[in-house]
Design an enzyme around this catalytic site. Sequence first.
Site, PDB file in Angstrom:
ATOM      1  NE  ARG A 141      -3.883   0.567   1.865  1.00 37.80           N
ATOM      2  CZ  ARG A 141      -5.132   0.628   2.365  1.00 37.80           C
ATOM      3  NH1 ARG A 141      -5.391   1.399   3.401  1.00 37.80           N
ATOM      4  NH2 ARG A 141      -6.105  -0.060   1.822  1.00 37.80           N
ATOM      5  CG  HIS A 182      -8.337  -0.041  -2.809  1.00 38.52           C
ATOM      6  ND1 HIS A 182      -7.535  -1.109  -2.466  1.00 38.52           N
ATOM      7  CD2 HIS A 182      -9.042   0.258  -1.680  1.00 38.52           C
ATOM      8  CE1 HIS A 182      -7.753  -1.427  -1.196  1.00 38.52           C
ATOM      9  NE2 HIS A 182      -8.658  -0.626  -0.700  1.00 38.52           N
ATOM     10  CD  GLN A 195     -13.029  -2.176  -0.577  1.00 39.55           C
ATOM     11  OE1 GLN A 195     -12.180  -2.055   0.290  1.00 39.55           O
ATOM     12  NE2 GLN A 195     -14.205  -2.714  -0.350  1.00 39.55           N
ATOM     13  CG  ASP A 237     -13.487   6.327  -1.299  1.00 40.56           C
ATOM     14  OD1 ASP A 237     -13.500   6.172  -0.062  1.00 40.56           O
ATOM     15  OD2 ASP A 237     -12.444   6.267  -1.984  1.00 40.56           O
ATOM     16  CB  CYS A 295     -13.904   1.040  -0.097  1.00 41.47           C
ATOM     17  SG  CYS A 295     -13.390   2.755   0.053  1.00 41.47           S
ATOM     18  NE  ARG A 342     -10.294  -5.486   0.725  1.00 41.05           N
ATOM     19  CZ  ARG A 342      -9.535  -4.459   1.121  1.00 41.05           C
ATOM     20  NH1 ARG A 342     -10.071  -3.405   1.673  1.00 41.05           N
ATOM     21  NH2 ARG A 342      -8.223  -4.469   0.898  1.00 41.05           N
TER      22      ARG A 342
HETATM   23  N1  NVA Z   1      -9.911   6.689  -1.597  1.00 38.88           N
HETATM   24  C1  NVA Z   1      -9.554   6.259  -0.258  1.00 38.88           C
HETATM   25  C2  NVA Z   1      -9.773   4.797  -0.110  1.00 38.88           C
HETATM   26  C3  NVA Z   1      -9.486   4.253   1.270  1.00 38.88           C
HETATM   27  C4  NVA Z   1      -9.672   2.776   1.379  1.00 38.88           C
HETATM   28  C5  NVA Z   1      -8.113   6.634   0.004  1.00 38.88           C
HETATM   29  O1  NVA Z   1      -7.277   6.444  -0.869  1.00 38.88           O
HETATM   30  O2  NVA Z   1      -7.829   7.133   1.102  1.00 38.88           O
HETATM   31  N1   CP Z   2     -11.209  -0.212   2.408  1.00 38.40           N
HETATM   32  C1   CP Z   2      -9.954  -0.283   2.853  1.00 38.40           C
HETATM   33  O1   CP Z   2      -9.015  -0.552   2.121  1.00 38.40           O
HETATM   34  O2   CP Z   2      -9.827  -0.053   4.194  1.00 38.40           O
HETATM   35  P1   CP Z   2      -8.489   0.179   4.994  1.00 38.40           P
HETATM   36  O3   CP Z   2      -7.922   1.503   4.578  1.00 38.40           O
HETATM   37  O4   CP Z   2      -8.900   0.163   6.445  1.00 38.40           O
HETATM   38  O5   CP Z   2      -7.524  -0.934   4.685  1.00 38.40           O
END
Ligand code: NVA
Ligand code: CP
Length: 305
Positions: A105, A132, A135, A220, A260, A288
């Site tokens: 990540r 992502h 997800q 989101d 998500c 997940r």
């Molecule tokens: N768009 C959000 C998704 C979090 C799972 C982010 O990147 O923070």
């Molecule tokens: N939806 C998701 O990826 O959640 P986290 O940021 O908690 O991993």
Amino acid sequence: MATRHFLTLLDLTPEELAYLIRRAISIKIGLKTHGPTYTPFTNRTLAMIFEKSSTRTRVSFETAMAQFGGHALFLSPRDTQLGRGEPIEDTARVLSEMVDAVMIRTFSHTGLETFAKASTVPVINALTDDYHPCQLLADVMTWTECRGSVKGKTAVWIGDGNNMCHSWINAARQFDFQLRVCCPEGYDPDPAILQAAGDRVTLLRDPQEAVADAHLITTDVWASMGQEEEQAERERAFAGFQVTEAMLDKAADEVLFLHCLPAHRGEEISETLLDDPRAVVWQEAGNRLHAQKALLEFLLLGRVE
Ligand code: NVA
Ligand code: CP
């Protein structure tokens, strides 16, 4: 055989993705029926590099590895040499000598691609600024569990044209459903990603119009990780883009709501939306675990069914 990575949904064929969804549902049923007795990963390890925060992704990958009989290593740049400037290619080569797969990540999608090029073990995108895909495996799995085949259905994305939106666009291509993307001007998805989806994806400006007769609605946060300083400006830009129960009422009777998570009640969703029976976000979050087990199994062992 060349190492397979999962950096976007386009790394797998539609047929392979359909297999993963079926397999994830079957793994979930196996777990609920027999408990964590299926342990194909005895002594295998997954390195998990987290340059951004996470709850669901970390817990689901770590639990998946433990229940499969293997082990996951949490690596943060704060206490690895990555944070002190060791080149990502060198880190990829070193990890490839020891672990069976790597999950990352991070911010830069190009950085992730650089890592994957140097890695001889499968690399999984656990979120970048641009995508992502993990997800979306859970999201399509949830939609399928609740409503059967998603082919030809209509989903609506309301909000920011962000990493999740890009992955929804790729999902529309790969799983063959229609997607209406509804963003305020200035917050559109990457035009190249949009264009590559052809007529499966349409761009709209009015959320009320976008949700009409839809089978699925999703959104989101307005400010993603790394955009915290834009919060106030984004709250102004996204006024009118909050998803509410009244919007779900305009959609098809069978409509589902996905998010998500984490969610900001009172911003991108109404205070009470997650209490509505059409919202299936806890099932989605739980999926997940099962979807990533199917992915890990596929990348490490190939098809088993
Ligand atoms: N768009 C959000 C998704 C979090 C799972 C982010 O990147 O923070
Ligand atoms: N939806 C998701 O990826 O959640 P986290 O940021 O908690 O991993």
